[in-house]
Design a protein around this motif. Structure first.
Motif, PDB file in Angstrom:
ATOM      1  N   VAL A   1       0.847  -1.195   0.079  1.00 32.93           N
ATOM      2  CA  VAL A   1      -0.124  -0.088   0.058  1.00 32.93           C
ATOM      3  C   VAL A   1       0.793   1.265  -0.002  1.00 32.93           C
ATOM      4  N   ALA A   2       1.954   1.298   0.777  1.00 30.96           N
ATOM      5  CA  ALA A   2       2.921   2.277   0.678  1.00 30.96           C
ATOM      6  C   ALA A   2       3.420   2.621  -0.462  1.00 30.96           C
ATOM      7  N   VAL A   3       3.814   1.361  -1.238  1.00 29.31           N
ATOM      8  CA  VAL A   3       4.430   1.462  -2.594  1.00 29.31           C
ATOM      9  C   VAL A   3       3.523   2.262  -3.701  1.00 29.31           C
ATOM     10  N   TRP A   4       2.220   1.722  -3.324  1.00 33.73           N
ATOM     11  CA  TRP A   4       0.996   1.941  -4.258  1.00 33.73           C
ATOM     12  C   TRP A   4       0.832   3.595  -3.810  1.00 33.73           C
ATOM     13  N   VAL A   5       0.805   4.178  -2.728  1.00 35.71           N
ATOM     14  CA  VAL A   5       0.641   5.643  -2.353  1.00 35.71           C
ATOM     15  C   VAL A   5       1.701   6.539  -3.085  1.00 35.71           C
ATOM     16  N   LEU A   6       2.784   6.099  -3.079  1.00 35.40           N
ATOM     17  CA  LEU A   6       3.860   6.753  -3.756  1.00 35.40           C
ATOM     18  C   LEU A   6       3.664   6.910  -5.329  1.00 35.40           C
TER      19      LEU A   6
END
Length: 259
Positions: A143-148
């Motif tokens: 999810v963190a990579v997706w947000v980036l």
């Protein structure tokens, strides 16, 4: 755990239905480029099928991630292309306009290929539906990579829109994120699907992770070398100032500008 064949088969069916409806729309409008708007919608349809089959919090979270990305991308492409004719890239691919080559050529060269591509890119969604969540913490890394990725896409598009509206703009967009990468939106798109791979494939176990890594790899290859950056660069290099901009700015991965 769901069976592999039902998940794979129904996912392929969802992609086929969306592409069939898109082909019908293309025939009505005379524009094959409507497939660009349908791309995100098809992946969302597959995500929904997988979530219904799996019924897990992981798969429904993936629906949210894919749905947000698809809604932003499809609305952006639809707004940008509204009122315009056929995309020259598709005329080049088809060997002429849709009226000239016919729907048979368009189905073979565009819609079948795009449907297969949707199925391939959706592998992490299918892996999550088959195996289920195994490493919850990896989901949140994804999810963190997706947000980036979403930040790069959204901010990059907003900065480009502001640049086009500026009467005093220079010949080349080299502001904000665009001073670190020549294609922040493509880089963001790649990050989105690496994030979904982590949240769907890797988080379901190492075997699903290895099998579904084809999804983000294929997406990145398309964005960089096939349908995205490299193809656009062929045209952009003809613009005054762009070769100099390219010499100091990373093409894909954000890096500090040279000099």
């Amino acid at each position: 755990m769901n069976g592999l064949l039902p998940v794979a088969g129904l996912s392929l069916a969802a992609a086929a239905i969306v592409m069939t409806l898109t082909a019908y729309t293309a025939r009505r409008t005379g524009r094959v480029s409507v497939v660009d708007t349908a791309w995100g919608i098809a992946l969302l349809a597959v995500a929904l099928v997988c979530a219904v089959l799996a019924g897990t919090w992981q798969s429904w979270l993936l629906v949210v991630l894919v749905g947000f990305w698809a809604g932003r991308l499809s609305s952006h492409i639809f707004t940008r292309s509204r009122g315009h004719g056929e995309d020259p890239r598709y005329e080049k691919l088809l060997g002429g306009s849709l009226d000239e080559v016919g729907m048979g050529v368009a189905v073979r060269k565009v819609f079948l290929v795009q449907g297969a591509a949707v199925w391939l890119v959706s592998l992490p969604l299918q892996g999550a539906a088959v195996a289920g969540p195994d490493r919850g913490w990896v989901v949140w890394v994804g999810v963190a990579v997706w947000v980036l990725g979403v930040v790069f896409e959204t901010v990059g598009d907003a900065q480009l829109k502001a640049y086009k509206a500026d009467p005093d703009r220079g010949p080349v967009m080299d502001r904000g994120l665009w001073s670190w990468t020549r294609h922040p939106n493509y880089f963001g798109d790649a990050c989105v699907w690496w994030g979904i791979w982590l949240a769907g494939g890797v988080a379901s176990g190492w075997v699903p992770g290895l099998v579904t890594v084809l999804s983000p790899v294929a997406m990145t290859v398309w964005l960089v070398w096939i349908t995205g950056a490299r193809l656009l660069e062929q045209t952009m290099m003809q613009r005054p100032g762009y070769p100099e901009y390219a010499a100091r700015t990373s093409m894909f991965v954000p890096l500090p500008p040279k000099g």
